[in-house]
Design an enzyme around this catalytic site. Structure first.
Site, short mmCIF file in Angstrom:
data_model
loop_
_atom_site.label_atom_id
_atom_site.label_comp_id
_atom_site.label_asym_id
_atom_site.label_seq_id
_atom_site.Cartn_x
_atom_site.Cartn_y
_atom_site.Cartn_z
N HIS A 1 0.84 -1.20 0.00
CA HIS A 1 0.00 0.00 0.00
C HIS A 1 0.88 1.25 0.00
CE1 HIS A 1 -2.78 3.13 1.20
NE2 HIS A 1 -2.08 3.33 2.30
N HIS B 1 12.83 12.23 3.97
CA HIS B 1 12.16 13.47 4.30
C HIS B 1 12.02 14.39 3.10
CE1 HIS B 1 10.01 16.25 6.66
NE2 HIS B 1 10.66 17.16 5.97
N GLU C 1 11.65 13.46 0.26
CA GLU C 1 10.60 12.79 -0.50
C GLU C 1 9.21 13.27 -0.10
OE1 GLU C 1 10.33 10.80 -3.02
OE2 GLU C 1 8.26 10.11 -2.77
N ASP D 1 6.80 22.10 -26.22
CA ASP D 1 6.74 20.75 -25.66
C ASP D 1 7.74 20.69 -24.51
OD1 ASP D 1 6.80 17.78 -25.35
OD2 ASP D 1 5.58 17.87 -27.16
N SER E 1 -2.05 27.15 -5.23
CA SER E 1 -1.77 28.56 -5.49
C SER E 1 -2.28 28.99 -6.84
CB SER E 1 -0.26 28.81 -5.42
OG SER E 1 0.26 28.40 -4.18
N THR F 1 6.11 27.11 6.01
CA THR F 1 4.81 26.49 5.74
C THR F 1 3.69 27.42 6.19
OG1 THR F 1 5.90 24.40 6.23
CG2 THR F 1 3.54 24.34 5.94
N ARG G 1 1.38 1.06 15.04
CA ARG G 1 1.06 0.90 13.62
C ARG G 1 1.55 -0.46 13.14
NH1 ARG G 1 5.43 4.95 10.72
NH2 ARG G 1 4.51 4.12 8.83
N TYR H 1 8.42 16.12 0.83
CA TYR H 1 8.22 17.43 0.21
C TYR H 1 8.09 17.34 -1.29
CZ TYR H 1 8.09 19.53 4.58
OH TYR H 1 7.65 19.85 5.82
N SER I 1 13.51 6.55 -13.68
CA SER I 1 12.41 7.26 -14.32
C SER I 1 12.21 8.64 -13.70
CB SER I 1 11.13 6.43 -14.21
OG SER I 1 9.99 7.24 -14.17
N SER I 2 12.23 8.70 -12.36
CA SER I 2 12.03 9.98 -11.69
C SER I 2 13.15 10.96 -12.03
CB SER I 2 12.04 9.81 -10.17
OG SER I 2 10.90 9.14 -9.76
N LYS J 1 2.98 30.16 3.79
CA LYS J 1 2.12 29.74 2.68
C LYS J 1 0.66 29.73 3.09
CE LYS J 1 5.30 27.13 -0.04
NZ LYS J 1 4.87 27.62 -1.34
N TRP K 1 6.90 0.27 4.04
CA TRP K 1 7.40 1.05 2.90
C TRP K 1 8.74 1.68 3.23
CZ3 TRP K 1 8.50 6.19 1.54
CH2 TRP K 1 8.34 7.13 2.57
N HIS L 1 14.37 13.40 12.46
CA HIS L 1 13.17 13.45 13.31
C HIS L 1 12.35 12.17 13.17
CE1 HIS L 1 11.00 15.80 9.86
NE2 HIS L 1 10.83 14.51 9.69
N HIS L 2 12.68 11.34 12.20
CA HIS L 2 12.02 10.03 12.11
C HIS L 2 12.71 9.01 13.00
CE1 HIS L 2 9.47 11.16 8.68
NE2 HIS L 2 10.48 11.93 8.35
C1 HEM Z 1 5.05 21.15 9.52
C2 HEM Z 1 5.47 20.18 8.76
C3 HEM Z 1 5.80 18.77 9.23
C4 HEM Z 1 6.39 18.35 10.38
C5 HEM Z 1 6.85 19.22 11.54
C6 HEM Z 1 6.47 16.91 10.32
C7 HEM Z 1 7.01 16.09 11.29
C8 HEM Z 1 7.05 14.71 11.25
C9 HEM Z 1 7.66 13.85 12.23
C10 HEM Z 1 8.42 14.35 13.46
C11 HEM Z 1 7.46 12.55 11.85
C12 HEM Z 1 7.98 11.29 12.55
C13 HEM Z 1 7.00 10.77 13.51
C14 HEM Z 1 7.41 9.43 14.06
O1 HEM Z 1 7.67 8.50 13.27
O2 HEM Z 1 7.46 9.30 15.30
C15 HEM Z 1 6.72 12.58 10.64
C16 HEM Z 1 6.33 11.45 9.93
C17 HEM Z 1 5.85 11.48 8.64
N1 HEM Z 1 5.54 12.62 7.91
FE1 HEM Z 1 5.65 14.54 8.58
N2 HEM Z 1 5.95 16.50 9.15
C18 HEM Z 1 5.54 17.59 8.44
C19 HEM Z 1 4.98 17.61 7.20
C20 HEM Z 1 4.81 16.49 6.39
C21 HEM Z 1 4.41 16.51 5.02
C22 HEM Z 1 4.13 17.78 4.23
C23 HEM Z 1 4.35 15.23 4.61
C24 HEM Z 1 3.97 14.65 3.25
C25 HEM Z 1 3.30 15.22 2.34
C26 HEM Z 1 4.72 14.39 5.70
C27 HEM Z 1 4.76 13.01 5.64
C28 HEM Z 1 5.15 12.20 6.67
C29 HEM Z 1 5.20 10.78 6.57
C30 HEM Z 1 4.87 9.93 5.33
C31 HEM Z 1 5.62 10.30 7.83
C32 HEM Z 1 5.72 8.87 8.29
C33 HEM Z 1 6.85 8.12 7.75
C34 HEM Z 1 6.81 6.67 8.21
O3 HEM Z 1 7.28 6.39 9.32
O4 HEM Z 1 6.32 5.81 7.46
N3 HEM Z 1 5.00 15.19 6.79
N4 HEM Z 1 6.48 13.91 10.28
CU LIG Z 2 10.16 13.88 7.91
#
Ligand code: HEM
Ligand SMILES: [Cu+2]
Lengths: 309, 516
Positions: B67, B244, B246, B96, B259, B319, B441, B248, B160-161, B322, B132, B293-294
């Site tokens: 998924h 990370h 990614e 083009d 916008s 952010t 999870r 963005y 590709s990307s 915006k 993932w 931070h992950h």
């Molecule tokens: C203010 C902006 C953001 C902050 C401060 C933030 C912060 C964080 C933090 C600290 C985690 C880790 C949490 C943990 O695993 O304990 C996390 C996970 C995640 N964030 Fe964000 N994030 C932000 C914006 C975004 C955006 C814009 C996206 C995607 C469009 C995003 C997608 C994700 C994803 C996919 C995970 C989980 C990854 C995984 O463990 O599978 N975040 N975020």
């Molecule tokens: Cu992150």
């Protein structure tokens, strides 16, 4: 060529069969390779290698056709100044992506040496888990060996790829290879200057010379690998030192192979077909940028893998 | 030949036209969205009640993994590349994409890559089951044999990307019509320029990390194996250095879409255009220095925890800029609420909720409680579903009349919006609570303590899924027929793409327009 009138300023090619077959070739290559590797690891016979080779041939044939076509279009004058700039941007950003690929491996080397290993070699981690393993670099006795009470037969810089001391540099293969590769960057530059003056004879000479230097570099590297495997017992699976040593120098070696091949093709084009002039030499220039890039990576390797290794 | 599309099936195989390729990307992404959605519904069906009902735990893990991979790499990323293909040349007045054949290659790699990835479901030992994020050693020492194909699929979709991104950068930097200076470019073009840069910077790092895995698995290296002096934590660093940025990559183009849409329906120019550009650039820069931070809970020196905590919080500033700009654009505008606008407004509100939960997660000491719980799942789904997916949906409603020449049915569009909006909140809002109550999870069975929240989530998920079937229906119906669209399509629209007829001719801007 009716499109030429329609797009006076930018050549948008007609439909092309190249991309779909390139995708097919790429797919067969990796799919075959995947099967092959899995078969090897499972010690089974299978068709992986056949599919891999088939895919590789398809991909190579398509790319050959593709590049020939692009060269043809250029000779026919279809490419505007603007289109040529697109090619320049394309190559530039491609090289940047390669820089990032190497960055990942340099980063891994840094992390392993400065963070992981010291941690494994101290405190309770070392005492309780790894039988008093001591972390030194180049790492010849791995934690696993320490656990089994083994020690590497050969240690110390004389027996690894490490720096033997400044006084011995002149006979130190990595230093010789550095000299070769840096010279080749200079000779490719001389080829370029010759081309700018439309001196094709000098161009062919220096370009051919560069290819030769690249080839010698690769031979030295092969010799060095053989030495490592047979005399030093330094292999891919000899722990992180072997891992990082072979992966970094190996990927670099692959890129040198690519670069040498690219320059060789440009040389063939110039010698047999008379391609390139001072104002029209993108194929050569792109290959030479690639070559300089490969050279810079080597300087990084020389410092971080060899001198400090 | 040169004036219109070729006839027959080979048109799509051999095309070099940015509009054809854009459509293929979008349809491919739509198909992957349904595939990934199907996997999600398997997950939600299993979690409807505590206990094991439908699937085996190992298969459950394969579902969560597939998924995530399919949604990230198959649905969201190709959709944005498809939008870029369609819109960037039209927005900057180019004939083009810069490198049309390579463009088609970038696309056609994807069906092969995903066919290979999906085929792992039928392989001995099953599909990848390590999430993932494929942390080593789950993805190396303990992985099913299919991991090799996963690795190569990632390699070629990465290729590709990268080719796609190079093409987009070359197009934007080299093919703008005379007078289209950088600071006159629509924001969608700007955000894609910066996204493409991120892609070229981090996709090779992803290729690097899967290569290290490949070597560990098949050639006995010890990158991630402590017995040889390596470190599984190294995997996480390299992965998140890609990971990370990614996230963005998946949201910056969404900022660009929103916008474009909000000014149209607020009938006011975008507030703070240049600050939007700088905010996008700052986010891109910061995205490189926050990856750990992950990893707050895997063990890092205190100093590292602090640095990554503060750096992460800094992202909230651009952010916030915006979000305030979008709100200010709407302020005192003569707003109407057509479907694209509804999706965009929902984007602003719900994405902000996701941003706030992100800030909570960024607090390192608090993250020790939240990490690997459903709270994280709630966070990233709030930024990805009403963020990335809603913006893509908004973009489709907004530009579909330009692409197809027909208007979609507004009533049905609104119905789709409300179903999706309700479905998504019912699905993901309760996850904040189950997460805070401690539900981990990636588990197929759970403590009955969390049963109610999960049942609500599952109901919402099926509602959301149904809403997307309606979306598919609306899109097909619009393409087949409907009220004819004018060239401007929207009363308040502005930009080069609205100066060409609807549907947009096969070739636009063969001679560059003059931009004043
Ligand atoms: C203010 C902006 C953001 C902050 C401060 C933030 C912060 C964080 C933090 C600290 C985690 C880790 C949490 C943990 O695993 O304990 C996390 C996970 C995640 N964030 Fe964000 N994030 C932000 C914006 C975004 C955006 C814009 C996206 C995607 C469009 C995003 C997608 C994700 C994803 C996919 C995970 C989980 C990854 C995984 O463990 O599978 N975040 N975020
Ligand atoms: Cu992150």
């Amino acid at each position: 060529m009716e499109q030429k009138q329609e797009f006076e300023t930018y050549y948008v090619p007609e439909q092309s069969k190249l991309p779909i077959f390139a995708s097919l070739g790429l797919f067969l290559t990796v799919f075959g390779l995947g099967n092959w590797l899995n078969e090897m690891s499972a010690e089974k016979e299978g068709s992986g290698v056949t599919v891999f080779l088939l895919g590789f041939v398809v991909l190579a044939a398509v790319l050959f056709t593709w590049f020939s076509k692009a060269i043809d279009e250029n000779i026919k004058g279809l490419n505007s100044v603007q289109l040529k700039r697109s090619y320049v941007w394309g190559m530039g950003w491609f090289i940047f992506s390669e820089v990032m690929f190497f960055a990942a491996f340099f980063g891994a080397l840094w992390y392993l040496r400065n963070i992981s290993l010291p941690h494994l070699g101290e405190g309770p981690t070392s005492e309780l888990l790894w039988n008093d393993f001591k972390a030194d670099w180049p790492l010849m006795t791995t934690p696993d060996m320490a656990l089994n009470g083994e020690a590497a037969a050969i240690t110390g810089p004389e027996a690894t790829m490490g720096n033997p001391g400044f006084s011995k540099w002149l006979t130190w293969l990595p230093f010789i290879n550095t000299a070769i590769l840096i010279s080749s960057s200079v000779t490719v530059h001389w080829a370029h200057t010759a081309l700018k003056k439309d001196n094709k004879k000098a161009f062919n000479f220096w370009l051919g010379f560069t290819v030769l230097l690249g080839f010698i570099f690769l031979c030295v590297q092969v010799y060095e690998y053989k030495h490592a495997y047979t005399d030093l017992g330094l292999t891919l699976n000899a722990g992180v030192y072997g891992t990082t040593f072979f992966m970094l120098t190996g990927f670099h070696g692959l890129h040198v192979t690519m670069g040498t091949f690219m320059l060789f093709v440009q040389w063939l084009r110039s010698v047999t077909k008379g391609h390139f002039s001072h104002s029209d030499c993108f194929g050569f220039e792109a290959s030479s940028w690639y070559w300089h890039f490969v050279d810079v990576v080597w300087v990084g390797l020389f410092i971080f893998v060899y001198i400090l290794g | 030949m040169a004036h219109g599309p070729a006839k027959g099936f080979t048109r799509w195989l051999y095309t070099t036209n940015h509009k054809d390729i854009g459509s293929m990307y979008l349809w491919f992404s739509f198909a992957m969205f349904f595939l990934g959605g199907f996997f999600a519904l398997v997950i939600r069906a299993e979690l409807f009640q505590p206990g094991l009902q439908i699937v085996e735990p190992n298969f459950f893990n394969q579902m969560t993994t597939m998924h995530g991979l399919v949604m990230v790499f198959g649905a969201v990323m190709p959709a944005f590349v498809g939008l870029a293909n369609w819109m960037v040349p039209m927005m900057i007045g180019a004939p083009d994409m810069a490198l049309p054949r390579m463009n088609n290659w970038s696309f056609w790699i994807l069906p092969f890559a995903f066919a290979m990835l999906a085929s792992t479901l039928f392989m001995e030992g099953g599909a990848p089951n390590f999430g993932w994020t494929f942390y080593a050693p789950l993805s190396t020492t303990y992985a099913p044999a299919s991991v090799t194909f996963f690795i190569f699929a990632v390699h070629i979709m990465g290729a590709s990307s990268i080719m796609g991104a190079i093409n987009i950068i070359a197009t934007i930097l080299n093919m703008r019509a005379p007078g289209m200076t950088l600071m006159k470019m629509p924001l969608f073009v700007w955000t894609w320029l910066i996204t493409a840069y991120l892609l070229i910077a981090v996709m090779p790092v992803l290729a690097g990390v899967v290569t290290m895995m490949l070597m560990d698995i098949h050639f006995g290296t010890s990158f991630f194996d402590a017995a040889g002096g390596g470190d599984p934590v190294l995997f996480q660093h390299v992965f998140w250095f890609f990971g990370h940025p990614e996230v963005y990559i998946m949201i910056l183009p969404a900022f660009g879409v929103v916008s474009a849409i909000i000014p149209t329906f607020a009938r006011k120019p975008l507030f703070g255009y240049s600050s939007m550009v700088y905010a996008t650039a700052s986010i891109a820069f910061l995205s490189f220095i926050v990856w750990a931070h992950h990893m707050f809970t895997v063990g890092m020196p205190l100093f590292g925890e602090l640095v990554f905590m503060y750096a992460t919080m800094l992202i909230a500033i651009p952010t916030g800029v915006k979000v305030f700009n979008w709100v200010t654009t709407m302020f005192k505008g003569s707003m109407t609420f057509e479907t694209p606008m509804l999706f965009s407004i929902a984007f602003v509100i719900l994405f902000t909720i996701g941003g706030f939960s992100g800030l909570m997660l960024a607090i390192a000491p608090a993250d020790f409680q939240y990490h690997d719980t459903y709270f994280v799942v709630a966070h990233f789904h709030y930024v990805l579903v009403p963020g990335a997916i809603f913006s893509i949906t908004a973009a489709v409603y907004y530009w579909l009349p330009k692409w197809s020449g027909n208007m979609y049915d507004e009533t049905m569009g609104k119905a789709h919006f409300w179903l999706a909006f309700i479905g998504l909140n019912v699905t993901f809002f309760p996850m904040h609570f189950s997460g805070l109550a401690g539900m981990p999870r990636r588990i197929p069975d759970y403590n009955p303590l969390w049963a109610d929240w999960n049942m609500i989530s599952s109901v919402g998920a099926f509602l959301f899924g149904a809403a997307q079937l309606l979306f598919l229906f609306i899109v097909i119906r619009t393409i087949i027929g409907g009220k004819k669209a004018t060239a401007e399509v929207w009363e308040g629209s502005h930009g080069l793409e609205w100066t060409v007829p609807s549907p947009a001719p096969y070739h636009t801007f063969s001679t560059p327009p003059e931009v004043k």
